[in-house]
Design a protein around this motif. Structure first.
Motif, PDB file in Angstrom:
ATOM      1  N   UNK A  46      20.035  18.181 -13.844  1.00 12.39           N
ATOM      2  CA  UNK A  46      20.527  19.136 -14.925  1.00 12.39           C
ATOM      3  C   UNK A  46      20.566  20.506 -14.097  1.00 12.39           C
ATOM      4  N   UNK A  47      19.624  20.666 -13.553  1.00 10.88           N
ATOM      5  CA  UNK A  47      19.501  21.999 -12.696  1.00 10.88           C
ATOM      6  C   UNK A  47      20.653  22.247 -11.814  1.00 10.88           C
ATOM      7  N   UNK A  48      20.919  21.301 -11.077  1.00 10.08           N
ATOM      8  CA  UNK A  48      21.960  21.363 -10.081  1.00 10.08           C
ATOM      9  C   UNK A  48      23.187  21.516 -10.723  1.00 10.08           C
ATOM     10  N   UNK A  49      23.620  20.901 -11.666  1.00 13.23           N
ATOM     11  CA  UNK A  49      24.944  20.791 -12.734  1.00 13.23           C
ATOM     12  C   UNK A  49      24.753  22.279 -13.374  1.00 13.23           C
ATOM     13  N   UNK A  97      11.497  29.851  -9.826  1.00  9.18           N
ATOM     14  CA  UNK A  97      11.027  28.240  -9.726  1.00  9.18           C
ATOM     15  C   UNK A  97       9.735  28.240 -10.087  1.00  9.18           C
ATOM     16  N   UNK A  98       9.401  26.884 -10.638  1.00 12.42           N
ATOM     17  CA  UNK A  98       7.823  26.525 -10.503  1.00 12.42           C
ATOM     18  C   UNK A  98       8.120  25.117 -10.186  1.00 12.42           C
ATOM     19  N   UNK A 131      18.288  29.135 -18.798  1.00 11.32           N
ATOM     20  CA  UNK A 131      17.365  28.054 -18.468  1.00 11.32           C
ATOM     21  C   UNK A 131      17.949  27.038 -17.540  1.00 11.32           C
ATOM     22  N   UNK A 132      17.512  26.239 -17.021  1.00  6.52           N
ATOM     23  CA  UNK A 132      18.160  25.396 -15.893  1.00  6.52           C
ATOM     24  C   UNK A 132      18.649  24.028 -16.779  1.00  6.52           C
ATOM     25  N   UNK A 192      22.941  40.556 -13.368  1.00  8.32           N
ATOM     26  CA  UNK A 192      21.934  39.902 -12.806  1.00  8.32           C
ATOM     27  C   UNK A 192      21.588  38.622 -13.371  1.00  8.32           C
ATOM     28  N   UNK A 193      21.855  37.461 -12.783  1.00  9.64           N
ATOM     29  CA  UNK A 193      21.718  36.278 -13.627  1.00  9.64           C
ATOM     30  C   UNK A 193      20.334  35.745 -13.052  1.00  9.64           C
ATOM     31  N   UNK A 194      19.437  35.773 -14.190  1.00 13.30           N
ATOM     32  CA  UNK A 194      17.783  35.012 -13.860  1.00 13.30           C
ATOM     33  C   UNK A 194      17.774  33.782 -14.398  1.00 13.30           C
ATOM     34  N   UNK A 195      17.710  32.684 -13.506  1.00  8.50           N
ATOM     35  CA  UNK A 195      17.813  31.431 -13.921  1.00  8.50           C
ATOM     36  C   UNK A 195      16.375  30.855 -13.506  1.00  8.50           C
TER      37      UNK A 195
END
Length: 233
Positions: A91-94, A121-122, A197-198, A64-67
């Protein structure tokens, strides 16, 4: 030469689980692979030249990947700038796209492992979240997008830190997201969790290498472990 005796010898070695290296062309005739290929078999054996074979006793069942995402804040310390000086959502999308590519690459090897992406997300805008959702839907991966329960977790954070400095809202947001990620992991994850992190771009083979390393080391030590991938070139 590829004669009858050689073919017979290769079959015998394959039957007894022995790997051969053909030094004339650097191939592994028993596995029908070259030395540049991945020789390990997920869940069964780890092969490292010249160390040999390790039987896998701790196969990975799921990842499980928690981003953690926050596209409204460029940096935790807003006085700094990011390399390339782009908007945070870039950066988040990439990061997400690189993770998706790495998951699909890992799935080619770890066919029995279940993968799922969780995003906490916040304060990202509705349009930004929709863009993230579109990327995930196109990936054909299992996923969910959650909002950070900021009030719930931030109330557990002291307003003054150990250095007698005031804790900023950005710091509280970051710590709250970490806390919620840990809680989510305990609730939904059946085996391994990857916290990320993103703003980390992943090589295509990143997740596969982490899973291969995990199975090998956990099988050797007979213990669980934490793997921290290198976050610099």
């Amino acid at each position: 030469k590829n004669n009858i005796f050689k073919k017979f010898f290769i079959k015998i070695c394959r039957f007894f689980g022995v790997e051969l290296i053909d030094q004339s062309n650097f191939s592994i005739p028993t596995s029908k692979k070259s030395m540049d290929d991945t020789l390990s078999v997920p869940g069964k054996k780890s092969i490292t030249l010249p160390m040999g074979k390790i039987d896998i006793t701790r196969p990975v069942k799921s990842l499980n990947i928690i981003l953690r995402t926050c596209m409204s804040v460029n940096m935790l310390t807003q006085s700094k700038k990011r390399i390339f000086e782009k908007d945070k959502e870039e950066y988040t999308k990439r990061t997400l796209i690189s993770l998706i590519n790495s998951i699909h690459y890992a799935k080619d090897f770890f066919k029995n492992v279940k993968f799922k992406v969780h995003i906490i997300d916040h304060n990202s805008s509705k349009n930004q979240i929709n863009d993230i959702r579109t990327i995930l839907e196109k990936s054909n991966l299992s996923f969910e997008i959650l909002n950070l329960k900021f009030e719930e977790f931030s109330n557990l954070i002291e307003n003054i830190n150990e250095e007698k400095k005031e804790v900023t809202n950005n710091q509280k947001s970051n710590m709250s997201n970490i806390h919620q990620s840990l809680v989510l992991s305990k609730e939904v994850c059946k085996d391994l969790t990857y916290f990320v992190e993103d703003d980390y771009i992943h090589e295509k083979n990143s997740l596969a290498e982490m899973l291969f390393a995990y199975e090998k080391i956990a099988s050797l030590t007979k213990k669980e472990l934490i793997i921290c991938p290198t976050d610099y070139p």
